[in-house]
Motif scaffolding. Structure first.
Motif, PDB file in Angstrom:
ATOM      1  N   UNK A 213       1.516  -1.387   0.160  1.00 22.00           N
ATOM      2  CA  UNK A 213       0.365  -0.050   0.088  1.00 22.00           C
ATOM      3  C   UNK A 213       1.099   1.219   0.193  1.00 22.00           C
ATOM      4  N   UNK A 214       0.957   2.425  -0.686  1.00 27.69           N
ATOM      5  CA  UNK A 214       0.837   3.283  -0.643  1.00 27.69           C
ATOM      6  C   UNK A 214       0.448   4.276   0.285  1.00 27.69           C
ATOM      7  N   UNK A 215       1.203   5.787   0.714  1.00 27.39           N
ATOM      8  CA  UNK A 215       1.031   6.962   2.010  1.00 27.39           C
ATOM      9  C   UNK A 215       0.713   7.678   1.299  1.00 27.39           C
ATOM     10  N   UNK A 216      -0.342   8.491   1.049  1.00 30.92           N
ATOM     11  CA  UNK A 216      -0.948   9.570   1.108  1.00 30.92           C
ATOM     12  C   UNK A 216      -0.419  10.459   1.790  1.00 30.92           C
ATOM     13  N   UNK A 217       0.234  11.776   1.429  1.00 27.08           N
ATOM     14  CA  UNK A 217       0.820  13.292   2.326  1.00 27.08           C
ATOM     15  C   UNK A 217       0.537  14.576   1.404  1.00 27.08           C
ATOM     16  N   UNK A 218      -0.624  15.219   1.849  1.00 32.80           N
ATOM     17  CA  UNK A 218      -1.275  15.591   1.652  1.00 32.80           C
ATOM     18  C   UNK A 218      -1.802  15.082  -0.282  1.00 32.80           C
ATOM     19  N   UNK A 219      -1.064  15.506  -1.016  1.00 34.11           N
ATOM     20  CA  UNK A 219      -1.364  14.868  -2.915  1.00 34.11           C
ATOM     21  C   UNK A 219      -0.439  14.486  -3.108  1.00 34.11           C
ATOM     22  N   UNK A 220       0.964  14.067  -2.395  1.00 34.45           N
ATOM     23  CA  UNK A 220       1.644  13.640  -3.132  1.00 34.45           C
ATOM     24  C   UNK A 220       1.129  12.168  -1.968  1.00 34.45           C
ATOM     25  N   UNK A 221       1.630  10.818  -3.246  1.00 35.66           N
ATOM     26  CA  UNK A 221       1.205   9.293  -2.991  1.00 35.66           C
ATOM     27  C   UNK A 221       2.964   9.073  -2.138  1.00 35.66           C
ATOM     28  N   UNK A 222       3.607   8.362  -1.737  1.00 31.82           N
ATOM     29  CA  UNK A 222       5.138   7.599  -1.109  1.00 31.82           C
ATOM     30  C   UNK A 222       4.850   6.284  -1.569  1.00 31.82           C
ATOM     31  N   UNK A 223       5.293   5.572  -1.905  1.00 26.62           N
ATOM     32  CA  UNK A 223       5.274   4.573  -2.389  1.00 26.62           C
ATOM     33  C   UNK A 223       5.245   4.085  -3.789  1.00 26.62           C
ATOM     34  N   UNK A 224       5.501   4.850  -4.569  1.00 24.67           N
ATOM     35  CA  UNK A 224       5.089   4.878  -6.221  1.00 24.67           C
ATOM     36  C   UNK A 224       5.846   5.569  -6.917  1.00 24.67           C
ATOM     37  N   UNK A 225       6.202   5.533  -8.014  1.00 24.78           N
ATOM     38  CA  UNK A 225       7.258   5.837  -8.578  1.00 24.78           C
ATOM     39  C   UNK A 225       8.372   6.635  -7.906  1.00 24.78           C
ATOM     40  N   UNK A 226       9.687   7.420  -8.463  1.00 26.77           N
ATOM     41  CA  UNK A 226      10.384   7.721  -8.010  1.00 26.77           C
ATOM     42  C   UNK A 226      10.453   7.346  -6.293  1.00 26.77           C
ATOM     43  N   UNK A 227      12.026   7.635  -5.902  1.00 31.16           N
ATOM     44  CA  UNK A 227      11.426   8.181  -4.490  1.00 31.16           C
ATOM     45  C   UNK A 227      11.270   9.898  -3.842  1.00 31.16           C
ATOM     46  N   UNK A 228      10.599  10.042  -3.022  1.00 33.09           N
ATOM     47  CA  UNK A 228      10.240  11.578  -2.855  1.00 33.09           C
ATOM     48  C   UNK A 228      10.986  11.663  -2.273  1.00 33.09           C
ATOM     49  N   UNK A 229      11.647  13.557  -2.464  1.00 33.03           N
ATOM     50  CA  UNK A 229      12.391  13.952  -1.474  1.00 33.03           C
ATOM     51  C   UNK A 229      12.189  14.836  -0.528  1.00 33.03           C
ATOM     52  N   UNK A 230      13.079  14.852   0.203  1.00 34.94           N
ATOM     53  CA  UNK A 230      12.491  15.422   1.096  1.00 34.94           C
ATOM     54  C   UNK A 230      13.195  16.495   1.651  1.00 34.94           C
ATOM     55  N   UNK A 231      12.900  18.061   2.167  1.00 31.91           N
ATOM     56  CA  UNK A 231      14.353  18.838   2.599  1.00 31.91           C
ATOM     57  C   UNK A 231      13.923  19.093   3.827  1.00 31.91           C
ATOM     58  N   UNK A 232      14.899  19.278   4.625  1.00 30.53           N
ATOM     59  CA  UNK A 232      14.893  20.248   5.980  1.00 30.53           C
ATOM     60  C   UNK A 232      14.972  21.286   6.059  1.00 30.53           C
ATOM     61  N   UNK A 233      14.744  21.575   7.013  1.00 37.44           N
ATOM     62  CA  UNK A 233      14.386  23.632   7.580  1.00 37.44           C
ATOM     63  C   UNK A 233      14.980  22.773   9.005  1.00 37.44           C
ATOM     64  N   UNK A 234      16.422  23.843   9.023  1.00 33.98           N
ATOM     65  CA  UNK A 234      17.153  23.705  10.358  1.00 33.98           C
ATOM     66  C   UNK A 234      17.455  24.747  11.019  1.00 33.98           C
ATOM     67  N   UNK A 235      16.835  25.952  10.336  1.00 31.86           N
ATOM     68  CA  UNK A 235      16.335  27.241  11.287  1.00 31.86           C
ATOM     69  C   UNK A 235      16.263  27.347  12.879  1.00 31.86           C
ATOM     70  N   UNK A 236      16.783  28.396  12.785  1.00 33.90           N
ATOM     71  CA  UNK A 236      17.166  28.294  14.620  1.00 33.90           C
ATOM     72  C   UNK A 236      15.492  29.124  15.243  1.00 33.90           C
ATOM     73  N   UNK A 237      15.716  30.694  14.620  1.00 35.06           N
ATOM     74  CA  UNK A 237      14.300  31.558  14.448  1.00 35.06           C
ATOM     75  C   UNK A 237      13.072  31.637  14.057  1.00 35.06           C
ATOM     76  N   UNK A 238      12.238  31.873  13.988  1.00 35.21           N
ATOM     77  CA  UNK A 238      11.022  32.027  13.288  1.00 35.21           C
ATOM     78  C   UNK A 238      11.305  32.533  12.154  1.00 35.21           C
ATOM     79  N   UNK A 239      11.986  33.889  12.166  1.00 39.69           N
ATOM     80  CA  UNK A 239      11.856  34.743  11.291  1.00 39.69           C
ATOM     81  C   UNK A 239      12.930  33.719  10.152  1.00 39.69           C
ATOM     82  N   UNK A 240      14.079  32.919  10.384  1.00 39.52           N
ATOM     83  CA  UNK A 240      14.992  32.136   9.550  1.00 39.52           C
ATOM     84  C   UNK A 240      13.661  31.009   9.423  1.00 39.52           C
TER      85      UNK A 240
END
Length: 254
Positions: free
Chosen positions: A2-29
Motif C-alpha cells: 500500500x502507498x501512503x498519501x501526504x496531502x497530494x503526494x503518493x509515497x511508495x510509487x514512482x521515484x523516491x520522494x525528496x524531503x528537504x529539511x529546515x534547521x533554522x533557529x528562529x521563526x524568521x529564519x
C-alpha cells in the motif's frame, strides 16, 4: 504494497520522494528558508523543530507551524523532534515529547510526524495512536550514528516499526566502509521485497551517499536532499540529487 498519501503526494510509487529539511533557529529564519524553497524542486519539507529556539513553548511552535503551512502551500510537512540520543540538537522528556507531537498532529498543519521507535514501547504506542487519531501519518524512525547494524538487525528494526503501526518505517545508519553500505542496501531490498507492506525509508549516512540516490532500485521510497544547511551527514544539494535520481529512473525504465 500500500502507498501512503501526504496531502497530494503518493509515497511508495514512482521515484523516491525528496524531503528537504529546515534547521533554522528562529521563526524568521524558518519562514525565510521556506520562501527560498520556491526556487527548488522537492516533494516534502521536514521541519526539524529540535533546532528551534522556542521548541519548548508549544504555543510558539504551533504558531510558527501555522505560518510555515501558509508559506509552503500544498507542499507536505513532516514534523520532527530529533532527540539528542539519535543525533538531534536537544534533550526532551518523554512526557513533553508525547505532548508536543500530539499537539502538532491535532493542529492539522503538519501532514506527518516523526516518532523515534526506540523511545519505549508504551510511549511510542501512545504517540502513534494520538497521531493516527488526528488523521496524520507516522514516520517511525531509528538513527545509528555509531555504525551499521547487521542485516538481520536492520530488518528487525524496520519490522518492529511496521508491527507497531507506523505508516513509513525509516532507518539511518553510519558506515565504516563499503561493506556497511552494501549491508544497508541488502537489508533494504530484503525488507522491501519480503516483509514490507508499506513504504520504507533507508539510508547510509556520511560516505554512504550512494544510498540517497539509488532507493528506487533497492526499495527505499524517500530520500533527503539539502538547500543550504544539512540536517544529517551525507545530504547533497537537492538539485544535484534530483538530477542523479532522474538519470537512474530513466535507466530503470529502459
Amino acid at each position: 504494497m500500500k502507498t501512503v498519501i501526504l496531502r497530494n503526494l503518493e509515497v511508495g510509487s514512482g521515484s523516491p520522494k525528496v524531503i528537504v529539511p529546515i534547521v533554522a533557529v528562529s521563526t524568521e529564519g524558518i519562514l525565510a528558508k521556506a520562501k527560498e524553497f520556491a526556487n527548488y524542486t522537492m516533494d516534502v519539507v521536514e521541519w526539524r523543530v529540535d533546532f528551534y529556539e522556542d521548541v519548548f513553548d508549544t504555543a510558539k511552535v504551533l504558531s510558527t507551524l501555522k505560518a510555515l503551512r501558509a508559506t509552503l502551500g500544498e507542499t507536505p510537512i513532516l514534523f520532527t523532534f530529533r532527540t539528542k540520543k539519535e543525533g538531534g540538537e536537544k534533550n526532551i522528556s518523554p512526557d513533553a515529547y508525547l505532548a508536543l507531537n500530539t499537539a502538532v498532529a491535532n493542529s492539522g498543519d503538519a501532514d506527518a510526524v516523526d516518532v523515534e521507535i526506540f523511545s519505549g514501547d508504551e510511549l511510542v504506542r501512545k504517540a502513534i495512536d494520538a497521531i493516527h487519531a488526528a488523521g496524520k501519518v507516522v514516520v517511525g524512525s531509528n538513527h545509528d550514528f555509531n555504525g551499521t547494524p547487521s542485516k538481520s538487525d536492520i530488518i528487525y528494526r524496520l519490522r518492529k516499526m511496521q508491527d507497531m503501526g507506523t505508516d513509513i518505517p525509516k532507518i539511518a545508519v553510519m558506515p565504516k566502509g563499503p561493506a556497511d553500505v552494501i549491508t544497508l542496501l541488502d537489508a533494504t531490498q530484503e525488507m522491501a521485497n519480503c516483509h514490507a507492506d508499506r513504504p520504507i525509508i533507508t539510508m547510509s549516512m556520511g560516505k554512504g551517499v550512494i544510498t540517497r540516490l539509488c532507493g528506487e532500485y533497492f526499495g527505499s521510497s524517500m530520500t533527503f536532499g539539502a538547500v543550504g544547511q544539512v540536517s544529517a551527514p551525507g545530504q547533497i544539494p537537492v538539485e544535484q540529487l534530483k538530477t542523479a535520481m532522474d538519470i537512474l529512473h530513466r535507466g530503470l525504465a529502459d
